[in-house]
Design a protein around this motif. Structure first.
Motif, PDB file in Angstrom:
ATOM      1  N   UNK A   1      -4.812   7.441  -0.592  1.00  0.00           N
ATOM      2  CA  UNK A   1      -4.189   7.624  -1.915  1.00  0.00           C
ATOM      3  C   UNK A   1      -2.664   7.664  -1.875  1.00  0.00           C
ATOM      4  N   UNK A   2      -2.088   7.971  -0.702  1.00  0.00           N
ATOM      5  CA  UNK A   2      -0.630   7.963  -0.608  1.00  0.00           C
ATOM      6  C   UNK A   2      -0.043   6.607  -0.983  1.00  0.00           C
ATOM      7  N   UNK A   3      -0.771   5.539  -0.672  1.00  0.00           N
ATOM      8  CA  UNK A   3      -0.297   4.190  -0.987  1.00  0.00           C
ATOM      9  C   UNK A   3      -0.228   3.967  -2.504  1.00  0.00           C
ATOM     10  N   UNK A   4      -1.165   4.545  -3.232  1.00  0.00           N
ATOM     11  CA  UNK A   4      -1.192   4.381  -4.688  1.00  0.00           C
ATOM     12  C   UNK A   4       0.073   4.977  -5.305  1.00  0.00           C
ATOM     13  N   UNK A   5       0.372   6.217  -4.935  1.00  0.00           N
ATOM     14  CA  UNK A   5       1.540   6.886  -5.513  1.00  0.00           C
ATOM     15  C   UNK A   5       2.840   6.295  -4.985  1.00  0.00           C
ATOM     16  N   UNK A   6       2.809   5.825  -3.732  1.00  0.00           N
ATOM     17  CA  UNK A   6       3.999   5.176  -3.178  1.00  0.00           C
ATOM     18  C   UNK A   6       4.303   3.894  -3.932  1.00  0.00           C
ATOM     19  N   UNK A   7       3.264   3.141  -4.300  1.00  0.00           N
ATOM     20  CA  UNK A   7       3.477   1.898  -5.045  1.00  0.00           C
ATOM     21  C   UNK A   7       4.094   2.178  -6.410  1.00  0.00           C
ATOM     22  N   UNK A   8       3.541   3.149  -7.113  1.00  0.00           N
ATOM     23  CA  UNK A   8       4.069   3.470  -8.437  1.00  0.00           C
ATOM     24  C   UNK A   8       5.501   4.000  -8.342  1.00  0.00           C
ATOM     25  N   UNK A   9       5.734   4.889  -7.386  1.00  0.00           N
ATOM     26  CA  UNK A   9       7.061   5.482  -7.249  1.00  0.00           C
ATOM     27  C   UNK A   9       8.116   4.471  -6.853  1.00  0.00           C
ATOM     28  N   UNK A  10       7.787   3.609  -5.883  1.00  0.00           N
ATOM     29  CA  UNK A  10       8.766   2.613  -5.438  1.00  0.00           C
ATOM     30  C   UNK A  10       9.029   1.581  -6.530  1.00  0.00           C
ATOM     31  N   UNK A  11       7.998   1.175  -7.262  1.00  0.00           N
ATOM     32  CA  UNK A  11       8.198   0.221  -8.354  1.00  0.00           C
ATOM     33  C   UNK A  11       9.136   0.808  -9.409  1.00  0.00           C
ATOM     34  N   UNK A  12       8.958   2.087  -9.724  1.00  0.00           N
ATOM     35  CA  UNK A  12       9.838   2.746 -10.688  1.00  0.00           C
ATOM     36  C   UNK A  12      11.273   2.794 -10.163  1.00  0.00           C
TER      37      UNK A  12
ATOM     38  N   UNK B   1      -5.651  -2.338   8.714  1.00  0.00           N
ATOM     39  CA  UNK B   1      -5.729  -2.081  10.145  1.00  0.00           C
ATOM     40  C   UNK B   1      -4.796  -2.977  10.958  1.00  0.00           C
ATOM     41  N   UNK B   2      -4.118  -3.899  10.286  1.00  0.00           N
ATOM     42  CA  UNK B   2      -3.282  -4.872  11.003  1.00  0.00           C
ATOM     43  C   UNK B   2      -1.803  -4.610  10.814  1.00  0.00           C
ATOM     44  N   UNK B   3      -1.396  -4.241   9.608  1.00  0.00           N
ATOM     45  CA  UNK B   3       0.013  -4.061   9.286  1.00  0.00           C
ATOM     46  C   UNK B   3       0.303  -2.606   8.943  1.00  0.00           C
ATOM     47  N   UNK B   4       1.575  -2.258   9.057  1.00  0.00           N
ATOM     48  CA  UNK B   4       2.000  -0.889   8.764  1.00  0.00           C
ATOM     49  C   UNK B   4       1.923  -0.619   7.260  1.00  0.00           C
ATOM     50  N   UNK B   5       1.877   0.674   6.919  1.00  0.00           N
ATOM     51  CA  UNK B   5       1.820   1.047   5.517  1.00  0.00           C
ATOM     52  C   UNK B   5       3.035   0.586   4.740  1.00  0.00           C
ATOM     53  N   UNK B   6       4.215   0.630   5.380  1.00  0.00           N
ATOM     54  CA  UNK B   6       5.432   0.195   4.706  1.00  0.00           C
ATOM     55  C   UNK B   6       5.419  -1.280   4.361  1.00  0.00           C
ATOM     56  N   UNK B   7       4.914  -2.121   5.278  1.00  0.00           N
ATOM     57  CA  UNK B   7       4.863  -3.556   4.999  1.00  0.00           C
ATOM     58  C   UNK B   7       3.844  -3.871   3.914  1.00  0.00           C
ATOM     59  N   UNK B   8       2.726  -3.127   3.895  1.00  0.00           N
ATOM     60  CA  UNK B   8       1.756  -3.312   2.808  1.00  0.00           C
ATOM     61  C   UNK B   8       2.345  -2.870   1.471  1.00  0.00           C
TER      62      UNK B   8
END
Length: 335
Positions: A149-160, A276-283
């Protein structure tokens, strides 16, 4: 005279067309044997899938643009437009909650809003944030990353954050009109479709929306064809090897998002397959960069906005998304 002269102009084209048809008839069977049928089938499937995914949002965007053009005056829009730049950027970031339009449908809508008097910096913020900061995309991202779920909030926060930062930079640095001259001369290029009484209003809405769809459609088709060709004929395994490094992984995923041109409602499911292949930041860079700038959307931007403005916007998106994704991984996504 014109009816007779027009067919005569076409006569010189008949000979080369007949020659080309004869060549295809003779060489066609041999050429077909050299065509990789699996890749062609993948191209057809990808093209139809991308087009069907994008077209409904283009229709929605054109319909909203038509309603704005015919029923919302410049005076009405200006009354509801915040005068304070900071408040304007905040409101533009939240417009996606009201208009959950995919990036494919943003261009006709934004063009009409600028022509109606929306400030350029607010329009830019809406273009960037609207395809991500809306309930549909939030739900799709949550479904794809329900175990992360961290990715979900990271996406919204970074987009903002990216949208607000670029909006502020455009407000401070860009003073010229961004629309091409043919669109910037006024808001009356469809003035013939003025709403009348009774059924005339409904007719005018659909006629104007059809004009918008045909105008944007040719760029959407070209973008879909190029994107489908890349998906079909470029091996993803070879591309993945390029993105193996810590920095190149970000560059690869951002480039991958640009080329794939996925809709923001479905790109999270593709990104989840690389977990499983790329880092969370690149995704995260993939999830934020793609809806803001991709191949088909870039062509549609170039059809409406000045090339200099599109290149300037692309530079800002690339640099700020890359920087934001790196910082977010270091501060939030790293285990």
């Amino acid at each position: 005279m014109n009816k007779i002269a027009r067919p005569r102009r076409l006569l010189p084209l008949l000979v080369p067309l007949a020659f080309a048809l004869a060549c295809l008839t003779v060489l066609g069977p041999a050429l077909l044997k050299q065509v990789p049928l699996n890749e062609v089938q993948t191209f057809k499937t990808s093209f139809i899938g991308i087009l069907l995914e994008a077209l409904p949002f283009v229709l929605v965007g054109a319909l909203l643009s038509s309603l704005l053009h015919l029923f919302v005056s410049e005076e009405t829009l200006s009354r509801f437009m915040p005068k304070n730049p900071a408040l304007g950027i905040l409101c533009a970031c939240l417009l996606g909650l009201i208009f959950p339009v995919c990036e494919c449908g943003m261009i006709p809508l934004i063009r009409r809003l600028i022509q109606k008097g929306m400030p350029v910096y607010m329009a830019v913020v809406f273009i960037l944030s609207g395809p991500i900061l809306n309930p549909v995309v939030f739900s799709a991202t949550y479904m794809a990353f329900r175990l992360y779920p961290e990715m979900v909030y990271a996406r919204m926060g970074l987009a903002f954050a990216v949208s607000a930062a670029i909006g502020a930079i455009v407000y401070l640095t860009w003073k010229d009109g961004p629309l091409k001259l043919s669109f910037a001369r006024g808001t009356v290029e469809h003035g013939g479709h003025t709403p009348g009484h009774g059924g005339g209003k409904l007719t005018a809405v659909f006629v104007h929306a059809a004009d918008e769809v045909f105008e944007m459609g040719k760029y959407l088709l070209v973008g879909c064809m190029l994107t489908a060709g890349i998906q079909a004929f470029v091996a993803k395994e070879n591309l993945a090897e390029i993105g193996g490094g810590p920095v190149s992984a970000y560059v690869f995923m951002m480039g991958f998002a640009f080329l794939l041109s996925l809709c923001s409602t479905s790109d999270a499911f593709v990104a989840a397959t690389f977990l499983q292949t790329f880092s969370g930041g690149s995704l995260l860079a993939f999830l934020v960069f793609g809806p803001m700038l991709d191949l088909k959307n870039g062509l549609m931007l170039l059809s409406v906005f000045k090339t200099k403005f599109v290149l300037y916007l692309a530079f800002l998106i690339c640099t700020i998304v890359f920087t934001g994704a790196v910082l977010t991984e270091a501060l939030w996504l790293s285990p």
